[in-house]
Design a protein around this motif. Sequence first.
Motif, mmCIF file in Angstrom:
data_model
loop_
_atom_site.group_PDB
_atom_site.id
_atom_site.type_symbol
_atom_site.label_atom_id
_atom_site.label_comp_id
_atom_site.label_asym_id
_atom_site.label_seq_id
_atom_site.Cartn_x
_atom_site.Cartn_y
_atom_site.Cartn_z
ATOM 1 N N UNK A 87 0.828 -1.214 0.000
ATOM 2 C CA UNK A 87 0.000 0.000 0.000
ATOM 3 C C UNK A 87 0.860 1.260 0.000
ATOM 4 N N UNK A 88 0.441 2.306 -0.722
ATOM 5 C CA UNK A 88 1.194 3.565 -0.704
ATOM 6 C C UNK A 88 1.186 4.173 0.689
ATOM 7 N N UNK A 89 2.170 5.026 0.960
ATOM 8 C CA UNK A 89 2.375 5.571 2.303
ATOM 9 C C UNK A 89 1.848 6.998 2.387
ATOM 10 N N UNK A 90 0.898 7.214 3.267
ATOM 11 C CA UNK A 90 0.367 8.559 3.517
ATOM 12 C C UNK A 90 1.212 9.204 4.616
ATOM 13 N N UNK A 91 2.400 9.642 4.268
ATOM 14 C CA UNK A 91 3.371 10.161 5.241
ATOM 15 C C UNK A 91 2.853 11.394 5.974
ATOM 16 N N UNK A 92 1.917 12.125 5.392
ATOM 17 C CA UNK A 92 1.410 13.349 6.003
ATOM 18 C C UNK A 92 0.479 13.066 7.186
ATOM 19 N N UNK A 93 0.092 11.798 7.377
ATOM 20 C CA UNK A 93 -0.765 11.457 8.500
ATOM 21 C C UNK A 93 0.025 11.123 9.752
ATOM 22 N N UNK A 94 1.355 11.034 9.635
ATOM 23 C CA UNK A 94 2.176 10.777 10.814
ATOM 24 C C UNK A 94 2.266 12.046 11.644
ATOM 25 N N UNK A 95 2.507 11.869 12.939
ATOM 26 C CA UNK A 95 2.593 13.024 13.832
ATOM 27 C C UNK A 95 3.825 13.837 13.502
ATOM 28 N N UNK A 96 3.712 15.176 13.382
ATOM 29 C CA UNK A 96 4.881 15.990 13.106
ATOM 30 C C UNK A 96 5.856 15.976 14.258
ATOM 31 N N UNK A 97 7.099 16.285 13.976
ATOM 32 C CA UNK A 97 8.129 16.299 15.000
ATOM 33 C C UNK A 97 9.317 15.468 14.559
ATOM 34 N N UNK A 98 10.379 15.381 15.390
ATOM 35 C CA UNK A 98 11.558 14.596 15.024
ATOM 36 C C UNK A 98 11.182 13.145 14.800
ATOM 37 N N UNK A 99 11.799 12.463 13.836
ATOM 38 C CA UNK A 99 11.484 11.065 13.568
ATOM 39 C C UNK A 99 11.816 10.179 14.745
ATOM 40 N N UNK A 100 11.077 9.081 14.834
ATOM 41 C CA UNK A 100 11.294 8.162 15.940
ATOM 42 C C UNK A 100 12.570 7.361 15.710
ATOM 43 N N UNK A 101 13.051 6.704 16.773
ATOM 44 C CA UNK A 101 14.292 5.948 16.688
ATOM 45 C C UNK A 101 14.031 4.474 16.483
ATOM 46 N N UNK A 102 12.796 4.090 16.150
ATOM 47 C CA UNK A 102 12.506 2.683 15.968
ATOM 48 C C UNK A 102 13.123 2.178 14.688
ATOM 49 N N UNK A 103 13.467 0.903 14.641
ATOM 50 C CA UNK A 103 14.041 0.289 13.445
ATOM 51 C C UNK A 103 12.936 -0.467 12.709
#
Length: 216
Positions: free
Chosen positions: A200-216
Amino acid sequence: MSQSRLSEFLAASPCPFAQRAAVPLGCSWSDPNPTPARLDDLAARLSRFSADASQDAWVLEIQHDRSLQSLAGAGSLLRSTLEGLRQRDPSVSRPLTDGIEDPDWDFDFQGLSYFISFFGSLYPRWHSRYSGFEETSFLLFQPERGFRRFGVSSARPERSQLSQRVHQLFARRGKSYDLSLNTAAPKSFRYLKPVHSGEPPIAWWRSAPGPPSAER
């Protein structure tokens, strides 16, 4: 960013326009944190780039450890960066996400329409969006004028043939190129690509704004 690193990044691309395009040396972040000072500097640099019609694209290099080793982290960085630029552009008043899933939506900045591509080491080496360097990612800013210079337009009758040609060039180099995503999905979904074709395509704009998480 070093000129040699940028040149190597462009030279490694099977895209027929990568070596012909005029791409100036952009700027480099030592980590993927879009601080206000960095966004101020980025907006100023892009404003100068916008005024130079001889340039086709512009690259932001981002160094990182593990924070951009996930699509969630990359999506958060992308949204935070574009939200920050939108807030620093007095010529545009509408929200970043206004009409973002429409086929003709573009990211506008200083009067130019941009297509943004994320390249990262989170992708496998065979992926078309692999950055080519461990712990290094790139945001490629391509204004519409650069596409027009090389005759790339969705309005041209041979546009589908051009996409097929690029797909074949990537395939010959052993690179994955999701043709359906690049030709059918709204442009905003192509900014950040899934790891595997058909996902599925990624709706990146729906993620919470702010610094990216450190998860792998």
